[in-house]
Scaffold this active site. Structure first.
Site, PDB file in Angstrom:
ATOM      1  N   PRO A   2     -48.050  38.999 -23.248  1.00  0.00           N
ATOM      2  CA  PRO A   2     -47.834  39.460 -21.883  1.00  0.00           C
ATOM      3  C   PRO A   2     -46.997  38.583 -20.962  1.00  0.00           C
ATOM      4  CG  PRO A   2     -50.074  39.808 -22.528  1.00  0.00           C
ATOM      5  CD  PRO A   2     -49.452  38.951 -23.570  1.00  0.00           C
ATOM      6  N   GLU A   3     -45.809  39.067 -20.685  1.00  0.00           N
ATOM      7  CA  GLU A   3     -45.010  38.583 -19.574  1.00  0.00           C
ATOM      8  C   GLU A   3     -44.788  39.827 -18.706  1.00  0.00           C
ATOM      9  OE1 GLU A   3     -41.821  35.681 -20.539  1.00  0.00           O
ATOM     10  OE2 GLU A   3     -42.251  36.186 -22.611  1.00  0.00           O
ATOM     11  N   LYS A  58     -47.465  38.604 -13.549  1.00  0.00           N
ATOM     12  CA  LYS A  58     -48.209  38.969 -14.758  1.00  0.00           C
ATOM     13  C   LYS A  58     -49.576  39.553 -14.441  1.00  0.00           C
ATOM     14  CE  LYS A  58     -45.785  35.109 -16.893  1.00  0.00           C
ATOM     15  NZ  LYS A  58     -45.926  33.746 -17.436  1.00  0.00           N
ATOM     16  N   HIS A  91     -61.345  42.692 -31.046  1.00  0.00           N
ATOM     17  CA  HIS A  91     -61.066  41.947 -29.818  1.00  0.00           C
ATOM     18  C   HIS A  91     -61.076  42.816 -28.558  1.00  0.00           C
ATOM     19  CE1 HIS A  91     -59.013  39.210 -32.903  1.00  0.00           C
ATOM     20  NE2 HIS A  91     -60.162  38.674 -32.580  1.00  0.00           N
ATOM     21  N   ARG A 247     -44.380  23.688 -23.632  1.00  0.00           N
ATOM     22  CA  ARG A 247     -43.971  24.935 -24.276  1.00  0.00           C
ATOM     23  C   ARG A 247     -42.684  24.704 -25.053  1.00  0.00           C
ATOM     24  NH1 ARG A 247     -47.898  27.176 -23.740  1.00  0.00           N
ATOM     25  NH2 ARG A 247     -46.911  28.942 -24.732  1.00  0.00           N
TER      26      ARG A 247
END
Length: 258
Positions: A2-3, A58, A91, A247
């Site tokens: 998710p971005e 987001k 999940h 990152r």
DNA sequence: TCACGTGTTACCCC
DNA sequence: CGGGGTAACACGTG
């Protein structure tokens, strides 16, 4: 995943069921609940309907006739629609039941999760530290945001308090398309480079939102970055990689010289 | 077993 | 205060 583009896709999923009564709220794993109990989530939402959901960066924000549901997907979250009889995924953490099916918040790593605030005022406070949504930023505003900013371009682009919505993949993709090194210092960028970055951001976001994700096309950096000896899709140079603020950053040292 | 990962936050250092 | 770096969170994969 998710971005901004992924969350925009989740927003569309939820929007399709705005206005339908929520018949059940099932918390399969309370580990994703942030500041709200399973009981409170159920009491506040069952019998209510989601209004039109919106997105900021987001975050997915879903007003529910009073209370406001706020979802953040971390690195592995998603929201999808399913038939009620479809077996749950391992999940699936929270499920909202409707007449014809259910919305499922799925998240392997549980890095973020589900919030519920009492009203729009509290929702606004939750988002207070975020910069403008990346899709709302104009060329002039981007210049203003970067003016006075120190440090590396990559760090600036992924700083949610500066611009909301860009993550690790998008930031690298934007720099690559703009032919600007993510290692560059923001104060050293000239107007043409900021313009190139702005145009790259618009194009990358447009195409990504359309796909609901950063598309792993072989003409995009994202399509090559995960290969051990990945090559620049434009010039064939072996991609460079390095960790910036925890990152992995990927770029082409030929197309994006320092 | 170890390193790594599309996110965020707390904490330490300069 | 602004930035940089790291660890932690949680869990699966190579």
């Amino acid at each position: 995943m998710p971005e901004l583009p992924d969350v925009e896709g989740f927003r569309r999923v939820l929007a399709e069921h705005a206005g339908e009564p929520i018949t059940a709220v099932r918390v399969c794993d309370a580990g994703v609940l942030r500041g709200v109990s399973a009981r409170r989530l159920d009491e506040a939402l069952r019998g209510h309907r989601f209004g039109q959901p919106r997105r900021h960066g987001k975050w997915l924000i879903a007003p529910a006739d009073g209370p406001v549901l706020m979802l953040h997907f971390g690195m592995t979250g998603s929201l999808s629609w399913h038939d009620a009889d479809e077996p749950r995924h391992r999940h699936d953490r929270v499920v909202w039941g409707f007449q014809d099916g259910e919305l499922r918040f799925r998240d392997m790593r549980k890095l973020q999760g589900v919030r519920l605030v009492a009203d729009e005022g509290q929702a606004g406070r939750t988002l207070d530290d975020l910069g403008p949504d990346a899709l709302d930023v104009s060329r002039e505003e981007l210049g203003a945001l970067l003016a006075g900013r120190r440090g590396r371009l990559k760090s600036a682009l992924t700083d949610q308090t500066l611009i909301a919505g860009l993550g690790n993949l998008l930031a690298d993709e934007i720099c690559w398309r703009a032919r600007v090194s993510p290692l560059r210092n923001v104060p050293d960028l000239d107007d043409d480079e900021v313009t190139a970055l702005y145009q790259a951001m618009r194009r990358v976001l447009r195409d990504s939102v359309r796909a609901g994700r950063v598309p792993p096309r072989d003409t995009w950096l994202t399509g090559a970055r995960d290969e051990p000896e990945g090559a620049c899709p434009r010039c064939g140079t072996t991609l460079s990689r390095r960790r910036i603020s925890g990152r992995t950053t990927v770029w082409c040292r030929t197309c994006q010289p320092k």
